[in-house]
Design a protein around this motif. Structure first.
Motif, PDB file in Angstrom:
ATOM      1  N   LYS A  42     -10.722  -1.937  -3.347  1.00 51.03           N
ATOM      2  CA  LYS A  42     -10.196  -0.580  -3.447  1.00 51.03           C
ATOM      3  C   LYS A  42     -11.304   0.418  -3.773  1.00 51.03           C
ATOM      4  O   LYS A  42     -11.337   1.532  -3.236  1.00 51.03           O
ATOM      5  CB  LYS A  42      -9.106  -0.525  -4.525  1.00 51.03           C
ATOM      6  CG  LYS A  42      -7.792  -1.151  -4.123  1.00 51.03           C
ATOM      7  CD  LYS A  42      -6.978  -0.224  -3.227  1.00 51.03           C
ATOM      8  CE  LYS A  42      -6.582   1.041  -3.958  1.00 51.03           C
ATOM      9  NZ  LYS A  42      -5.850   1.969  -3.054  1.00 51.03           N
ATOM     10  N   LYS A  71       0.838  -1.193   0.000  1.00 49.27           N
ATOM     11  CA  LYS A  71       0.000   0.000   0.000  1.00 49.27           C
ATOM     12  C   LYS A  71       0.878   1.249   0.000  1.00 49.27           C
ATOM     13  O   LYS A  71       1.609   1.499   0.952  1.00 49.27           O
ATOM     14  CB  LYS A  71      -0.918  -0.025   1.217  1.00 49.27           C
ATOM     15  CG  LYS A  71      -1.858  -1.232   1.230  1.00 49.27           C
ATOM     16  CD  LYS A  71      -2.767  -1.272   2.435  1.00 49.27           C
ATOM     17  CE  LYS A  71      -2.025  -1.480   3.719  1.00 49.27           C
ATOM     18  NZ  LYS A  71      -2.920  -1.756   4.871  1.00 49.27           N
ATOM     19  N   LEU A 105      -9.773  -2.237   4.171  1.00 52.19           N
ATOM     20  CA  LEU A 105      -9.313  -2.776   2.888  1.00 52.19           C
ATOM     21  C   LEU A 105      -9.119  -4.286   2.976  1.00 52.19           C
ATOM     22  O   LEU A 105      -9.591  -5.032   2.109  1.00 52.19           O
ATOM     23  CB  LEU A 105      -8.011  -2.099   2.468  1.00 52.19           C
ATOM     24  CG  LEU A 105      -7.388  -2.637   1.169  1.00 52.19           C
ATOM     25  CD1 LEU A 105      -8.317  -2.412  -0.018  1.00 52.19           C
ATOM     26  CD2 LEU A 105      -6.030  -1.990   0.920  1.00 52.19           C
TER      27      LEU A 105
END
Length: 264
Positions: free
Chosen positions: A237, A177, A215
């Protein structure tokens, strides 16, 4: 009646008393995405919008009993792990996950949004040796990448090197990320042979508490529906971007993302 039962997703993590991250965020995400969320609580935090004031691990036998209760009766179609706090809890959870055929999403939680430590230093090696090899997908942020591998990511060009270092620890896929890098956010997903990059605009909203938990839980939820990993990450996402856009103020500090944004 079995046709009416939604996909079952289990979160193994810590409780957030403020409701923005941890078990609470996981269950909200799972409900929002149409799955039946279940929980194994590994630790309890005293936490609010300002920070984490303390945490207490549950005994390993309590975590083991919760896992037995869920897995032996109800079963799972995906699992997500979050805060596991200590070596013994990491080992306990990894022992169960190694026997599962369901996909596992590991969020290797090391610190909170406010920089408070949520993983004992002596547990890092256990995460690397025992937990990550059970993962279908591991979702570290840049600090967690450095904690696990020693690789420091300073730009987008470093993302693949970081992902390869994480893959050497045993997961099938690594999602690095990159939201803390300058510029528009980009995340990199790879299994070592294929590569996917997910880009989004940077939203002007400071209320992002629970983003990582959300997430990982969203990915697990989509995997429970049968998505392949790249599709699950893409759909997760999209959901998280909307949740960040609708994040709201709460208390005196950083508010949570809005898990119910699609319903409002």
């Amino acid at each position: 009646m079995e046709d009416m039962t939604p996909p079952r997703v289990l979160t193994i993590a810590g409780s957030d008393s403020g409701g923005g991250a941890g078990i609470q965020a996981d269950l909200k995400t799972m409900l929002a995405l149409g799955t039946h969320g279940m929980s194994v609580i590994a630790a309890v935090t005293a936490q609010n919008s300002i920070g984490v004031q303390g945490y207490w691990e549950l005994p390993a036998e309590a975590v083991r009993a919760q896992l037995n209760s869920v897995l032996r009766d109800i079963g799972v179609q995906a699992v997500k792990t979050g805060m596991l706090a200590s070596p013994i809890l990491v080992e306990t959870v990894a022992e169960f996950l190694a026997e599962l055929s369901a996909p596992v999403v590991v969020d290797p939680v090391g610190v909170s949004k406010h920089g408070d430590s949520l993983l004992a230093p002596e547990a890092v090696g256990t995460v690397k040796s025992r937990l990550l090899p059970t993962a279908t997908v591991v979702t570290p942020n840049l600090w967690e990448v450095e904690q696990l591998t020693g690789v420091k990511v300073e730009g987008e060009d470093d993302l693949r090197r970081a992902a390869d270092a994480v893959l050497e620890l045993g997961p099938r896929w690594a999602l690095i990320k990159g939201g803390h890098l300058p510029g528009d956010p980009v995340d990199l997903l790879t299994d070592g042979s294929t590569e996917h990059r997910y880009r989004a605009e940077r939203l002007d909203n400071r209320h992002t508490h629970g983003t990582g938990c959300t997430l990982a839980s969203a990915i697990a939820s989509r995997l429970a529906f049968g998505d392949d990993v790249p599709t699950a990450v893409e759909r997760a996402k999209t959901y998280v971007t909307g949740a960040i856009a609708h994040g709201f103020p709460l208390g005196a500090g950083i508010g949570p993302v809005d898990h119910a944004w699609r319903w409002r």
